[in-house]
Design an enzyme around this catalytic site. Structure first.
Site, PDB file in Angstrom:
ATOM      1  N   THR A 121       0.846  -1.192   0.000  1.00 21.48           N
ATOM      2  CA  THR A 121       0.000   0.000   0.000  1.00 21.48           C
ATOM      3  C   THR A 121       0.882   1.243   0.000  1.00 21.48           C
ATOM      4  O   THR A 121       2.085   1.159   0.245  1.00 21.48           O
ATOM      5  CB  THR A 121      -0.924   0.042   1.238  1.00 21.48           C
ATOM      6  OG1 THR A 121      -0.131   0.179   2.412  1.00 21.48           O
ATOM      7  CG2 THR A 121      -1.800  -1.196   1.325  1.00 21.48           C
ATOM      8  N   SER A 162       6.676  -1.258   6.510  1.00 25.38           N
ATOM      9  CA  SER A 162       5.915  -0.909   5.310  1.00 25.38           C
ATOM     10  C   SER A 162       4.746   0.014   5.641  1.00 25.38           C
ATOM     11  O   SER A 162       4.326   0.130   6.798  1.00 25.38           O
ATOM     12  CB  SER A 162       5.390  -2.173   4.624  1.00 25.38           C
ATOM     13  OG  SER A 162       4.424  -2.801   5.448  1.00 25.38           O
ATOM     14  N   HIS A 163       4.197   0.647   4.637  1.00 24.65           N
ATOM     15  CA  HIS A 163       3.069   1.555   4.810  1.00 24.65           C
ATOM     16  C   HIS A 163       1.877   0.837   5.448  1.00 24.65           C
ATOM     17  O   HIS A 163       1.252   1.347   6.383  1.00 24.65           O
ATOM     18  CB  HIS A 163       2.681   2.171   3.463  1.00 24.65           C
ATOM     19  CG  HIS A 163       1.526   3.108   3.557  1.00 24.65           C
ATOM     20  ND1 HIS A 163       0.228   2.696   3.323  1.00 24.65           N
ATOM     21  CD2 HIS A 163       1.461   4.421   3.874  1.00 24.65           C
ATOM     22  CE1 HIS A 163      -0.587   3.731   3.490  1.00 24.65           C
ATOM     23  NE2 HIS A 163       0.129   4.790   3.820  1.00 24.65           N
ATOM     24  N   ALA A 164       1.547  -0.348   4.960  1.00 26.96           N
ATOM     25  CA  ALA A 164       0.387  -1.081   5.490  1.00 26.96           C
ATOM     26  C   ALA A 164       0.548  -1.387   6.973  1.00 26.96           C
ATOM     27  O   ALA A 164      -0.410  -1.296   7.743  1.00 26.96           O
ATOM     28  CB  ALA A 164       0.174  -2.372   4.707  1.00 26.96           C
TER      29      ALA A 164
END
Length: 158
Positions: free
Chosen positions: A80, A102-104
């Protein structure tokens, strides 16, 4: 595009590949299991946001498909970015590649949405519409397909 080309390595030691892209031992074992023609019903990744949720999987390949996500569904994707953030307000859980940075993973923690990352084969092993359970505390994802709802799930990556 495949995550790896050629022979699956025994181990990945590069911290960038592990933390950002989620190419860890769980991923390598899942790749090996998928190559053995066995159906994968339990995936193991990195627990990113605690909690357990069960719902219908919505497998997306890019942000242009976000309109398909309905409230209470489980977002399954490769990764994401900031334009995916509004979906976290309505999803029950998230399963994706990437690692703990990570973004998620970050948005899952911010929104309190159970999230498992480093599940590099999620978009291959999970079909759009499957019912899945995401355990963001332990880092497992269990797939309950209609045809095999009575079958015992096979463990991968434990």
């Amino acid at each position: 595009m495949p995550k790896v080309l050629g022979t699956v390595p025994e181990a990945v030691t590069d911290p960038i590949l592990i933390e950002i892209f989620g190419l860890n031992q769980h991923f390598l074992r899942a790749v090996q299991a998928a190559g053995s023609d066995g159906e994968v019903t339990t995936l193991t990744g990195v627990p990113a946001a605690k909690g357990v949720a069960r719902g219908i999987a919505r497998v997306l390949s890019n942000a242009d498909e976000l309109h398909r996500v309905q409230p209470g569904e489980v977002l399954v994707c490769e990764s994401t970015s900031p334009n995916w953030t509004p979906a976290f307000a309505k999803i029950a859980a998230c399963v994706c590649g990437g690692g703990t940075l990570s973004h998620a993973a970050i948005v899952g923690r911010e929104y309190g949405v159970p999230t498992v990352t480093a599940v590099g084969l999620a978009t291959v092993a999970i079909s759009d519409g499957d019912e899945i359970e995401v355990d963001g505390t332990n880092g497992t994802v269990t797939v309950f397909r209609k045809a095999d709802a009575q079958a015992k799930p096979a463990e991968v990556g434990s």
